[in-house]
Design a protein around this motif. Structure first.
Motif, PDB file in Angstrom:
ATOM      1  N   GLY A 243      -0.658   8.103   8.558  1.00 35.50           N
ATOM      2  CA  GLY A 243      -0.779   6.834   9.253  1.00 35.50           C
ATOM      3  C   GLY A 243       0.553   6.203   9.604  1.00 35.50           C
ATOM      4  O   GLY A 243       0.696   4.975   9.617  1.00 35.50           O
ATOM      5  N   GLY A 244       1.547   7.041   9.865  1.00 32.21           N
ATOM      6  CA  GLY A 244       2.867   6.536  10.238  1.00 32.21           C
ATOM      7  C   GLY A 244       3.789   6.215   9.087  1.00 32.21           C
ATOM      8  O   GLY A 244       4.895   5.716   9.290  1.00 32.21           O
ATOM      9  N   TRP A 245       3.378   6.512   7.861  1.00 31.45           N
ATOM     10  CA  TRP A 245       4.157   6.227   6.643  1.00 31.45           C
ATOM     11  C   TRP A 245       4.708   7.529   6.075  1.00 31.45           C
ATOM     12  O   TRP A 245       3.965   8.479   5.841  1.00 31.45           O
ATOM     13  CB  TRP A 245       3.254   5.526   5.628  1.00 31.45           C
ATOM     14  N   ALA A 246       6.016   7.577   5.842  1.00 33.41           N
ATOM     15  CA  ALA A 246       6.674   8.749   5.271  1.00 33.41           C
ATOM     16  C   ALA A 246       6.452   8.764   3.759  1.00 33.41           C
ATOM     17  O   ALA A 246       7.286   8.333   2.972  1.00 33.41           O
ATOM     18  CB  ALA A 246       8.165   8.733   5.592  1.00 33.41           C
ATOM     19  N   TYR A 247       5.314   9.314   3.368  1.00 38.35           N
ATOM     20  CA  TYR A 247       4.864   9.217   1.977  1.00 38.35           C
ATOM     21  C   TYR A 247       5.744   9.968   0.989  1.00 38.35           C
ATOM     22  O   TYR A 247       5.699   9.714  -0.217  1.00 38.35           O
ATOM     23  CB  TYR A 247       3.424   9.738   1.861  1.00 38.35           C
TER      24      TYR A 247
ATOM     25  N   GLU B 264       4.867   2.189  -1.750  1.00 37.67           N
ATOM     26  CA  GLU B 264       3.727   2.063  -0.841  1.00 37.67           C
ATOM     27  C   GLU B 264       2.502   2.834  -1.349  1.00 37.67           C
ATOM     28  O   GLU B 264       1.366   2.518  -0.979  1.00 37.67           O
ATOM     29  CB  GLU B 264       4.130   2.552   0.555  1.00 37.67           C
ATOM     30  N   TRP B 265       2.740   3.812  -2.223  1.00 42.00           N
ATOM     31  CA  TRP B 265       1.610   4.555  -2.791  1.00 42.00           C
ATOM     32  C   TRP B 265       0.602   3.619  -3.464  1.00 42.00           C
ATOM     33  O   TRP B 265      -0.599   3.892  -3.485  1.00 42.00           O
ATOM     34  CB  TRP B 265       2.116   5.584  -3.805  1.00 42.00           C
ATOM     35  N   GLU B 266       1.087   2.527  -4.024  1.00 38.58           N
ATOM     36  CA  GLU B 266       0.208   1.609  -4.750  1.00 38.58           C
ATOM     37  C   GLU B 266      -0.764   0.873  -3.819  1.00 38.58           C
ATOM     38  O   GLU B 266      -1.722   0.257  -4.292  1.00 38.58           O
ATOM     39  CB  GLU B 266       1.049   0.584  -5.524  1.00 38.58           C
ATOM     40  N   ASN B 267      -0.528   0.962  -2.522  1.00 42.55           N
ATOM     41  CA  ASN B 267      -1.383   0.262  -1.564  1.00 42.55           C
ATOM     42  C   ASN B 267      -2.476   1.145  -0.974  1.00 42.55           C
ATOM     43  O   ASN B 267      -3.163   0.737  -0.032  1.00 42.55           O
ATOM     44  CB  ASN B 267      -0.531  -0.308  -0.432  1.00 42.55           C
ATOM     45  N   HIS B 268      -2.648   2.344  -1.531  1.00 40.37           N
ATOM     46  CA  HIS B 268      -3.623   3.287  -1.001  1.00 40.37           C
ATOM     47  C   HIS B 268      -4.412   3.912  -2.141  1.00 40.37           C
ATOM     48  O   HIS B 268      -3.867   4.163  -3.216  1.00 40.37           O
ATOM     49  CB  HIS B 268      -2.920   4.404  -0.206  1.00 40.37           C
TER      50      HIS B 268
ATOM     51  N   TYR C 245       0.978  11.167  -8.716  1.00 42.51           N
ATOM     52  CA  TYR C 245      -0.311  10.490  -8.573  1.00 42.51           C
ATOM     53  C   TYR C 245      -1.381  11.580  -8.564  1.00 42.51           C
ATOM     54  O   TYR C 245      -1.558  12.282  -7.563  1.00 42.51           O
ATOM     55  CB  TYR C 245      -0.361   9.672  -7.277  1.00 42.51           C
ATOM     56  N   PHE C 246      -2.061  11.729  -9.683  1.00 42.79           N
ATOM     57  CA  PHE C 246      -3.011  12.821  -9.843  1.00 42.79           C
ATOM     58  C   PHE C 246      -4.440  12.302  -9.767  1.00 42.79           C
ATOM     59  O   PHE C 246      -4.782  11.304 -10.418  1.00 42.79           O
ATOM     60  CB  PHE C 246      -2.790  13.534 -11.180  1.00 42.79           C
ATOM     61  N   PRO C 247      -5.299  12.948  -8.988  1.00 41.45           N
ATOM     62  CA  PRO C 247      -6.668  12.457  -8.794  1.00 41.45           C
ATOM     63  C   PRO C 247      -7.544  12.657 -10.025  1.00 41.45           C
ATOM     64  O   PRO C 247      -7.356  13.610 -10.784  1.00 41.45           O
ATOM     65  CB  PRO C 247      -7.174  13.302  -7.625  1.00 41.45           C
TER      66      PRO C 247
END
Length: 283
Positions: A129-133, A141-145, A181-183
């Motif tokens: 979505g345009g974010w360089a993860y 930014e990971w915390e926002n998804h 970040y592990f599912p």
């Protein structure tokens, strides 16, 4: 023979003495053949595609990415790249590759790529979505998804790359684990979707050691679950280091070979030039 086809000159310059360090490191680690795969953001031919796709507002992500695009980017043309590779070929066997980001306008990408004689092309998911993860400076930014959204977005982008029919290799598959970040949910459907898309597109798995020595997760990409899925689907592999500095060329190559063999692989890809490939023993 061993190979390493994923590395970048971007932290240095198109200088023969600088590039020589990659060859020295490869020889020291028993790697017989290398190829450079410059990021597409090296080249002004791709510049507009970044401005079309990336978040570039005044928020946390956008502010950083605007600066990122103005720093050490778009500094060599593709013509200059191929001229430099020809200089290196006077002394070395070296292949000319490229690593292309997951742009939304694949028709524009195709027009650029088809104008040049690449030996292989890596397509990599670098933006969601345009974010360089994968960029440490904006990792918060990971915390926002949600992770389910991340896995769905990553899978959809990998499927788009495969469907474009432009790429030989999927770069560092499922490196969305790089910040640990592990599912806690079953990711099998996502793994299966990506493997099936790669199979349809005759794509190769980039067995990339860079996520081991460059990121907190300290594991090779793909991680074991996707390695098993890839082998079941008959996807070939190529071992790479994702070196961004000369001393990292072929780093952990021997370990990558053992890793692939653990999952049942006995062969890997060797690129033969002009987008050609062959299977050779994995030793």
């Amino acid at each position: 023979m061993r190979f390493d086809y994923h590395m970048h000159l971007e932290y240095g310059s198109y200088d023969e003495d600088y590039a020589e360090g990659f060859f020295r490191a490869a020889r020291a680690r028993g790697v017989a053949e290398i190829g450079f795969s410059e990021h597409s953001h090296t080249f002004p031919e791709f510049e507009q595609l970044y401005y079309d796709d990336l978040i570039l507002d005044d928020g946390f992500v956008g502010s950083f990415q605007k600066k990122w695009l103005r720093t050490n980017k778009f500094k060599y043309t593709l013509d200059e790249y191929f001229s430099f590779i020809e200089k290196l070929r006077k002394k070395h066997k070296v292949l000319a590759g490229i690593e292309v980001c997951n742009f939304q306008n694949q028709e524009a990408v195709a027009k650029i790529l088809r104008a040049y004689p690449f030996d292989y092309i890596i397509g990599s998911v670098h933006f969601l979505g345009g974010w360089a993860y994968d960029t440490g400076a904006i990792a918060a930014e990971w915390e926002n998804h949600t992770l389910k959204d991340i896995y769905e977005a990553y899978t959809a982008e990998a499927e788009k790359l495969a469907a474009a029919g432009l790429y030989d290799v999927l770069g560092h598959p499922f490196n969305i684990r790089l910040y640990k970040y592990f599912p806690d949910f079953d990711v099998t459907p996502y793994l299966e979707r990506v493997a099936a898309a790669m199979r349809r597109a005759d794509m190769i798995v980039d067995l990339n050691t860079g996520t081991y020595y460059r990121y907190p997760v300290r594991e090779f990409s793909p991680y074991p679950d996707f390695m098993r899925t890839a082998h079941v689907h008959g996807l070939p592999v190529v071992t790479t280091s994702d070196a961004h500095k000369p001393e990292d060329c072929a780093r952990y190559n021997e370990e990558a070979v053992r890793y692939a063999r653990f999952f049942g692989y006995t062969e890997q890809i060797r690129f033969t030039g002009g987008r050609g490939r062959e299977l050779v023993p994995l030793i």
